[in-house]
Every structure is written in structure tokens, then in C-alpha cells.
Design a protein around this motif. Structure first.
Motif, PDB file in Angstrom:
ATOM      1  N   THR A  81       0.799  -1.232   0.000  1.00 13.40           N
ATOM      2  CA  THR A  81       0.000   0.000   0.000  1.00 13.40           C
ATOM      3  C   THR A  81       0.828   1.276   0.000  1.00 13.40           C
ATOM      4  O   THR A  81       0.268   2.365  -0.013  1.00 13.40           O
ATOM      5  N   SER A  82       2.173   1.167   0.028  1.00 11.63           N
ATOM      6  CA  SER A  82       3.011   2.374   0.028  1.00 11.63           C
ATOM      7  C   SER A  82       4.374   2.040  -0.550  1.00 11.63           C
ATOM      8  O   SER A  82       4.814   0.885  -0.489  1.00 11.63           O
ATOM      9  N   PRO A  83       5.078   3.034  -1.115  1.00 14.78           N
ATOM     10  CA  PRO A  83       6.436   2.787  -1.606  1.00 14.78           C
ATOM     11  C   PRO A  83       7.379   2.312  -0.508  1.00 14.78           C
ATOM     12  O   PRO A  83       8.226   1.449  -0.742  1.00 14.78           O
ATOM     13  N   VAL A  84       7.232   2.866   0.701  1.00 15.98           N
ATOM     14  CA  VAL A  84       8.091   2.455   1.813  1.00 15.98           C
ATOM     15  C   VAL A  84       7.860   0.980   2.127  1.00 15.98           C
ATOM     16  O   VAL A  84       8.804   0.189   2.277  1.00 15.98           O
ATOM     17  N   GLY A  85       6.598   0.579   2.220  1.00 15.73           N
ATOM     18  CA  GLY A  85       6.273  -0.811   2.508  1.00 15.73           C
ATOM     19  C   GLY A  85       6.777  -1.749   1.423  1.00 15.73           C
ATOM     20  O   GLY A  85       7.285  -2.838   1.711  1.00 15.73           O
ATOM     21  N   ALA A  86       6.638  -1.321   0.161  1.00 11.93           N
ATOM     22  CA  ALA A  86       7.111  -2.144  -0.958  1.00 11.93           C
ATOM     23  C   ALA A  86       8.615  -2.356  -0.869  1.00 11.93           C
ATOM     24  O   ALA A  86       9.115  -3.476  -1.025  1.00 11.93           O
ATOM     25  N   GLY A  87       9.348  -1.278  -0.618  1.00 14.90           N
ATOM     26  CA  GLY A  87      10.798  -1.380  -0.530  1.00 14.90           C
ATOM     27  C   GLY A  87      11.241  -2.270   0.609  1.00 14.90           C
ATOM     28  O   GLY A  87      12.126  -3.132   0.447  1.00 14.90           O
ATOM     29  N   LEU A  88      10.623  -2.104   1.791  1.00 16.62           N
ATOM     30  CA  LEU A  88      11.013  -2.912   2.948  1.00 16.62           C
ATOM     31  C   LEU A  88      10.698  -4.389   2.730  1.00 16.62           C
ATOM     32  O   LEU A  88      11.508  -5.270   3.034  1.00 16.62           O
ATOM     33  N   PHE A  89       9.515  -4.657   2.185  1.00 23.02           N
ATOM     34  CA  PHE A  89       9.119  -6.056   1.971  1.00 23.02           C
ATOM     35  C   PHE A  89      10.083  -6.764   1.025  1.00 23.02           C
ATOM     36  O   PHE A  89      10.566  -7.871   1.312  1.00 23.02           O
ATOM     37  N   VAL A 103       8.005  -1.298  -6.648  1.00 19.78           N
ATOM     38  CA  VAL A 103       8.108  -2.726  -6.958  1.00 19.78           C
ATOM     39  C   VAL A 103       8.910  -2.928  -8.246  1.00 19.78           C
ATOM     40  O   VAL A 103       9.757  -3.825  -8.339  1.00 19.78           O
ATOM     41  N   ALA A 104       8.655  -2.072  -9.236  1.00 21.56           N
ATOM     42  CA  ALA A 104       9.333  -2.198 -10.533  1.00 21.56           C
ATOM     43  C   ALA A 104      10.842  -2.023 -10.405  1.00 21.56           C
ATOM     44  O   ALA A 104      11.593  -2.568 -11.217  1.00 21.56           O
ATOM     45  N   ARG A 105      11.297  -1.260  -9.382  1.00 18.27           N
ATOM     46  CA  ARG A 105      12.739  -1.075  -9.193  1.00 18.27           C
ATOM     47  C   ARG A 105      13.439  -2.395  -8.868  1.00 18.27           C
ATOM     48  O   ARG A 105      14.653  -2.508  -8.996  1.00 18.27           O
TER      49      ARG A 105
END
Length: 509
Positions: A316-324, A354-356
Motif C-alpha cells: 500500500t506504500s512505496p516504503v512498505g514495498a521497498g522494505l518487503f 516494486v518495478a525497481r
């Protein structure tokens, strides 16, 4: 120095003229690893956001006309910290060796046997005229440039700059630190032969979002009819007339608009960069600090068999995506651990995060809200499936319930907490209290709530900003807090928030 102890090093670093984008890559790399940063008043305070989080930041410039440390005290500090083994960045406005006293500091370091490096910076003598649309040289107008300082060592028996002789030279004259003596300097230039109608420009806060450019003739400047305010770069010469055709910064859509950004520190920097490119004077005042949570052993076990145990991961957020995804690669170390796992994301920014990692996102709702994400699934897609919902501790409580109503089994992973950001390394809060702003952008409800806790109110006579919201959830939070929302972005994303600001700014111009 004791045996085995490493000796430090000092870096005399040019901070550039003000625009953070003009800092060199070498300078930014050094800030990131420095143990100490000694900076002066001419360094753009925004640059301190790139300093090592553990570095000691020390102001050694002038404030309200008073010098925090004498030049000799600064030199002694540099030597002392280097002898302790520290990496020391001496951050100086513009270029350290052009009227920056970097030569004196280098001499002191050499005398003490301290290794040092000079990192050149863009001088305000070059940067400010360029941002004001004034080419210092131009074929057929000026083939020479002279740069002089109007502020010399008061202990010298006589001035080094022969202003009358300078007036006899052809080409463009650029004067730094000369605002207090402007009338006197211009009178001497007239005596040297410069024509009375020669144009003069005073560029204050050059290259920044609060840049001001005032023009007059040399006669007006010499008479005292024209006053310039510090810090200003003075340009004397026919090239000033070209500003009528080459002035580009004033044409940017957000020029003259002061904007407060309230996201996390890293997110504020990204949004701040975009707004500066549009001409805004940006005050980055982060309200949220991200505090990652360590994974439990049971979660690490699940990561190793993600593809077998789950059908979807919801981010639900860029921060969450990066950490996961960092946890996935740290634990499993292999993309194949994800198998045929599918990803859903709220908003383009989360999908981009996510795409990164070179992964595709299978579901992004048209409306960038958690409610829209739940509505984008049909019951037959989720019935009996297992979902990993990875997000912050403040996530929407209704979202997992919505998925469960569709027949999914939901496991919630709290990846990080948020807490109020109380630090103010860049001095942006002080500027806001003194000068206010035209706009303030809110990209989340937590940013709104933490802004309210800071209780920052501009002083008397300063502008009170109009609030812009990224979407309905943030708008509702602001309204609960008693904040009047001037507008809500039609697209609930950072792009939409910027577009909303541009539309309102155009209407007010």
C-alpha cells in the motif's frame, strides 16, 4: 598521535550558489560519509539533508551579523577533528577557493600535516547570473569577465581592488559581497570610465526559489538611489540587457511560490526536487519518521516459501514495498523464491517501487485508495486464496476485512511504524515561522496529524499557507483537525498533487 590510530582527512567542499541541484556528485558522496560537517551561512541549508545521519553538524558562519567562530578557531577545529581520526567536511558557499578563505584553511591544514582535498563548487559569480538570464560573455558585447570582492580584510592598510582601474577595463564586472559599499564602488567605476547608463543587476538569493533580480543604471547605483540587499551578486555590463530575452527562471510555473512539503525525509527530498524544477521555493519540513520493524522468525520462514503459501502480496506504500522486497532478497536471496506470486499495489508510486526490483505489478486500481484496491477484485479471484498484506502499523483497518469478505485468508505483516519527525537539520521550520508559505502539501493522513502536533504557526505578517490534499482519506483527516482544505488532487497520487498545485498557482497569477 598514538600508534595504530588512523589519521583523519579534511575536505574543503564547495556547496554551490544555493540550488541543491548544483552540488557536485563528489560533494554529495563526501557528505554521506562525513563524521563532522562544518558549514557557513552561504551554504544552502537543504544540502544538510544529505549528511550522514550520525554526523555532527556545526554552524561556523555568521548569523545576525555575528561570527559563530573566528577564522583561526575554525582552522583549529578542522585540525583537531582530523587528528582524532575523523572525516571532516568543511562546506563553504560557492567555491571554496574563490573568496571563500579556503586557501587559508588549506594552509593551516598543511602546516599541521593534515591531509586534505579541495572539491570545487559552482561559484555564485557564475551561477546567479546564469539563473537570472545574464550571460557574462556574449559575442559582440563582452569577451572579458572580471570578478572582484567588495568585502576585503579590514586589517589591510589599503584596499587591493582599484575600482577606478577596474572601470577602465572592457567586459563584464561581477562583484561579490559588495552590497554595503555598492554606491561607493559604482562611483569609482564611473570615475574609471564606465558609462553612466551602463546597466547594473543585483541578484539576491540567486539560483534559489526566492531569487530576486533588480536592475538600474550605474549612475543610479552610484547616487545611492538604488539599494541592494545581502546576499546579492552585482553584475555591471551591457550583458545585463540580454535579460529581457534570456530570463528563464521567472518563467517557470511555480516561480515566486513558497511550498511546504510534509512527507518523510526521503520522500520530501524527491517531491522537493520536482517542485524546485518547476521554480518553487521549497521548505522541506518532514513530519514523519519511518521506523522499520524487524521480521519475526515465523515471517522469515514464510518468506522462504512465499510462492507456495500465498497467491497475492498487497503493498500500500512505496516504503512498505521497498522494505518487503528487501526482506525477501535478504532472506531468500533469489527472485525464484517469488515463483508465480502476484503483486497488487495502491498507486503508481508503490508500483514503481516494486518495478525497481524488476518485478511486474498485476493489479493497480484506477483510484489510488485502499478501498478502490479491494473493489478491484472479484470474489472468484480471491475465494480460498491466501494474501500477504504488508504495510505500516497505521494501515486502513477496513482493507483486510474487505478481502476476508471476498473469501480470502489474510495475513497482515506490519513492516514499519511511523513517529513524529522532531529534527530540523536544514532550518526549514525556522524559515516557515519567519516567512510563512503560500502552499502546504499533505500526502497522507499521518502527515497531517503529525503536522498538527508540531504546531508551527507563521509569525505576524508572514503568509499562512493554503492546504492541498492528495486524496479523500487525507482530506477527511485534515478536516477532523480543523484545517481548511483548499483543494484535493483529482488523481490521488504525487503527480496529481503537483498537478493540483500547478492549476491553483496559474489561477492566482
Amino acid at each position: 598521535m598514538s600508534a595504530g590510530k588512523l589519521q583523519g582527512k579534511v575536505y574543503l567542499v564547495g556547496a554551490g550558489p544555493g540550488d541543491p541541484g548544483l552540488l557536485t556528485l563528489r560533494a554529495r558522496d563526501l557528505l554521506a560519509v562525513a563524521d563532522y560537517v562544518f558549514y557557513d551561512a552561504l551554504s544552502a541549508s537543504e544540502l544538510l539533508q544529505w549528511a550522514n545521519a550520525k554526523a555532527q553538524i556545526v554552524f561556523v558562519g555568521k548569523s545576525s551579523g555575528r561570527q559563530a567562530f573566528s577564522q583561526r578557531e575554525i582552522e583549529a577545529l578542522l585540525v583537531r577533528r582530523a587528528l582524532e581520526g575523523a572525516r571532516v567536511v568543511r562546506l563553504k558557499g560557492g567555491d571554496p577557493l574563490l573568496f571563500g578563505r579556503g586557501g587559508e584553511e588549506g594552509e593551516a591544514l598543511a602546516a599541521a600535516g593534515i591531509p586534505f582535498e579541495v572539491v570545487p563548487g559552482v561559484s555564485s559569480a557564475l551561477g546567479a547570473p546564469a539563473y537570472a538570464g545574464i550571460p557574462l560573455t556574449h559575442r559582440g558585447i563582452a569577451s572579458e569577465v572580471t570578478i572582484a570582492t567588495g568585502h576585503e580584510d579590514p586589517m589591510k592598510p589599503e584596499a587591493s581592488v582599484d575600482w577606478a582601474a577596474l572601470g577602465g577595463l572592457k567586459g563584464t564586472k561581477v562583484i561579490l559581497m559588495g552590497t554595503e559599499r555598492l554606491a561607493e564602488i559604482c562611483q569609482r567605476l564611473l570615475e574609471g570610465g564606465v558609462q553612466e547608463e551602463c546597466p547594473v543587476a543585483a541578484i539576491r538569493w540567486g539560483t534559489t526559489g526566492r531569487q530576486e533580480v533588480r536592475e538600474c543604471t550605474l549612475r543610479e547605483a552610484a547616487s545611492g538611489e538604488f539599494s541592494a540587499h545581502s546576499p546579492s551578486v552585482i553584475v555591471v555590463g551591457e550583458v545585463v540587457k540580454l535579460r529581457n530575452r534570456l530570463s528563464w527562471r521567472e518563467e517557470l510555473p511555480l516561480f515566486g511560490q513558497r511550498v511546504v512539503v510534509t512527507r518523510t525525509r526521503s520522500e520530501s527530498s524527491c517531491l522537493g526536487k520536482r517542485l524546485r524544477e518547476l521554480g518553487a521555493d521549497v521548505l522541506e519540513i518532514p513530519t514523519i519518521r519511518i521506523v522499520p520493524r524487524p521480521l519475526r522468525d515465523s515471517q522469515r520462514d514464510l518468506i522462504r516459501r512465499l510462492a507456495a503459501d500465498f497467491s497475492w502480496v498487497i503493498l500500500t506504500s512505496p516504503v512498505g514495498a521497498g522494505l518487503f522486497l528487501h526482506h525477501v532478497f535478504e532472506t531468500a536471496g533469489d527472485l525464484r523464491a517469488l515463483g508465480k506470486l502476484r503483486f497488487a499495489a495502491v498507486g503508481k508510486a508503490t508500483a514503481a517501487a516494486v518495478a525497481r526490483f524488476h518485478l511486474a505489478v498485476d493489479r493497480v486500481p484506477e483510484s489510488y485508495t485502499t478501498a478502490a484496491l479491494a473493489d478491484s477484485f472479484a470474489p472468484e479471484e480471491l475465494c480460498g486464496s491466501r494474501i500477504c498484506l504488508a504495510r505500516s502499523a497505521l494501515g486502513n483497518k477496513e482493507l483486510p476485512a474487505s478481502f476476508r469478505r471476498l473469501g480470502a485468508h489474510v495475513e497482515e505483516w506490519v513492516l514499519y511504524d511511523t513517529e513524529p519527525e522532531m529534527g530540523d537539520r536544514t532550518g526549514a521550520r525556522g524559515r516557515f515561522l519567519e516567512e510563512g508559505a503560500h502552499w502546504i502539501l499533505f500526502a497522507s493522513s499521518s502527515a497531517a496529524e503529525n503536522w498538527q502536533k508540531l504546531d508551527l504557526r507563521p509569525g505576524k505578517g508572514a503568509s499562512s499557507p493554503q492546504a492541498l490534499s492528495i486524496g479523500p482519506v487525507t482530506t477527511q483527516a485534515l478536516q477532523r483537525l480543523g484545517v481548511v482544505v483548499a483543494a484535493e488532487a483529482s488523481e490521488h497520487s504525487i503527480d496529481g498533487l503537483v498537478a493540483c498545485l500547478l492549476g491553483l498557482a496559474r489561477k492566482e497569477q
